[in-house]
Design a protein around this motif. Structure first.
Motif, PDB file in Angstrom:
ATOM      1  N   SER A   7       0.852  -1.180   0.000  1.00 57.31           N
ATOM      2  CA  SER A   7       0.000   0.000   0.000  1.00 57.31           C
ATOM      3  C   SER A   7       0.891   1.234   0.000  1.00 57.31           C
ATOM      4  CB  SER A   7      -0.920   0.013   1.224  1.00 57.31           C
ATOM      5  OG  SER A   7      -0.162   0.035   2.421  1.00 57.31           O
ATOM      6  N   GLY A   8       0.273   2.394  -0.273  1.00 52.41           N
ATOM      7  CA  GLY A   8       1.008   3.648  -0.189  1.00 52.41           C
ATOM      8  C   GLY A   8       1.394   4.276  -1.506  1.00 52.41           C
ATOM      9  N   LEU A  18       7.069   9.631  -1.063  1.00 54.75           N
ATOM     10  CA  LEU A  18       6.026   8.655  -0.778  1.00 54.75           C
ATOM     11  C   LEU A  18       6.612   7.606   0.140  1.00 54.75           C
ATOM     12  CD1 LEU A  18       4.276   7.851  -4.213  1.00 54.75           C
ATOM     13  CD2 LEU A  18       3.223   8.952  -2.234  1.00 54.75           C
ATOM     14  N   ARG A  19       5.743   6.986   0.942  1.00 53.10           N
ATOM     15  CA  ARG A  19       6.170   5.835   1.738  1.00 53.10           C
ATOM     16  C   ARG A  19       5.279   4.647   1.407  1.00 53.10           C
ATOM     17  NH1 ARG A  19       6.530   4.594   8.230  1.00 53.10           N
ATOM     18  NH2 ARG A  19       4.260   4.439   8.020  1.00 53.10           N
ATOM     19  N   LEU A  20       5.905   3.602   0.927  1.00 52.12           N
ATOM     20  CA  LEU A  20       5.207   2.356   0.650  1.00 52.12           C
ATOM     21  C   LEU A  20       5.286   1.444   1.869  1.00 52.12           C
ATOM     22  CD1 LEU A  20       6.503   1.551  -2.953  1.00 52.12           C
ATOM     23  CD2 LEU A  20       4.612   3.049  -2.244  1.00 52.12           C
ATOM     24  N   SER A  21       4.233   0.673   2.058  1.00 51.38           N
ATOM     25  CA  SER A  21       4.197  -0.321   3.124  1.00 51.38           C
ATOM     26  C   SER A  21       3.896  -1.690   2.535  1.00 51.38           C
ATOM     27  CB  SER A  21       3.111   0.020   4.153  1.00 51.38           C
ATOM     28  OG  SER A  21       3.336   1.274   4.745  1.00 51.38           O
ATOM     29  N   TYR A  79       8.836  -1.226   5.045  1.00 54.21           N
ATOM     30  CA  TYR A  79       8.529   0.083   4.479  1.00 54.21           C
ATOM     31  C   TYR A  79       9.575   0.474   3.436  1.00 54.21           C
ATOM     32  CZ  TYR A  79       5.719   0.351   8.743  1.00 54.21           C
ATOM     33  OH  TYR A  79       4.824   0.088   9.752  1.00 54.21           O
ATOM     34  N   GLN A  81      10.662   4.188   2.165  1.00 51.57           N
ATOM     35  CA  GLN A  81      10.553   5.644   2.136  1.00 51.57           C
ATOM     36  C   GLN A  81      11.267   6.142   0.886  1.00 51.57           C
ATOM     37  OE1 GLN A  81       8.932   7.842   4.305  1.00 51.57           O
ATOM     38  NE2 GLN A  81       9.460   9.364   2.742  1.00 51.57           N
ATOM     39  N   THR A 117       1.941  -2.019  -6.217  1.00 51.04           N
ATOM     40  CA  THR A 117       1.291  -0.729  -6.019  1.00 51.04           C
ATOM     41  C   THR A 117       1.912   0.282  -6.978  1.00 51.04           C
ATOM     42  OG1 THR A 117       0.644   0.929  -4.361  1.00 51.04           O
ATOM     43  CG2 THR A 117       2.847  -0.025  -4.120  1.00 51.04           C
TER      44      THR A 117
END
Length: 123
Positions: A7-8, A18-21, A79, A81, A117
């Motif tokens: 997500s993210g 953006l930060r993806l998780s 994560y 970043q 994503t």
């Protein structure tokens, strides 16, 4: 069967962040080696960064100094970043997992994948 859910992703202007998780199912997450890959339409999936159980990391040259991988073992989450984003960072980003402890960078080294994503960076 390990399940990964990213997500993210989203749309951001060049220079933004953006930060993806990636949330991971499984009781032994802390022992997994986790990685992020990315893929553009019609191109091969490309390695971005990897982190292992001891928090050792390895970055591709294209993102070194701009992206940071981290993990929270209490939340079974890794994560990504992403700072100073560039239009060429536009891709679908995939989270991947393996139980092998080494820092791997090839698609074939990872047996579990998320659905991806989309990250779009506008100029």
């Amino acid at each position: 069967q390990v399940q990964l859910v990213e997500s993210g992703g989203g749309l951001v202007q060049a220079g933004g962040s953006l930060r993806l998780s990636c949330a991971v199912s499984g009781r032994t997450f802390s022992s997994y080696t986790m990685a992020w890959f990315r893929q553009a339409p019609g191109k091969e999936r490309e390695f971005v960064v990897v982190i292992n159980w001891s928090d050792s990391t390895y970055y591709s040259d294209s993102v070194k100094g701009r992206f940071t991988i981290s993990r929270d073992n209490a939340k079974n989450t890794v994560y990504l970043q992403m700072n100073s984003l560039k239009p060429e960072d536009t891709d679908v980003y995939y989270c991947a997992a393996t139980q092998r402890p080494w820092l791997k960078t090839k698609v074939a080294d990872f047996g579990s994948w998320g659905q991806g994503t989309q990250v779009t960076v506008s100029s």
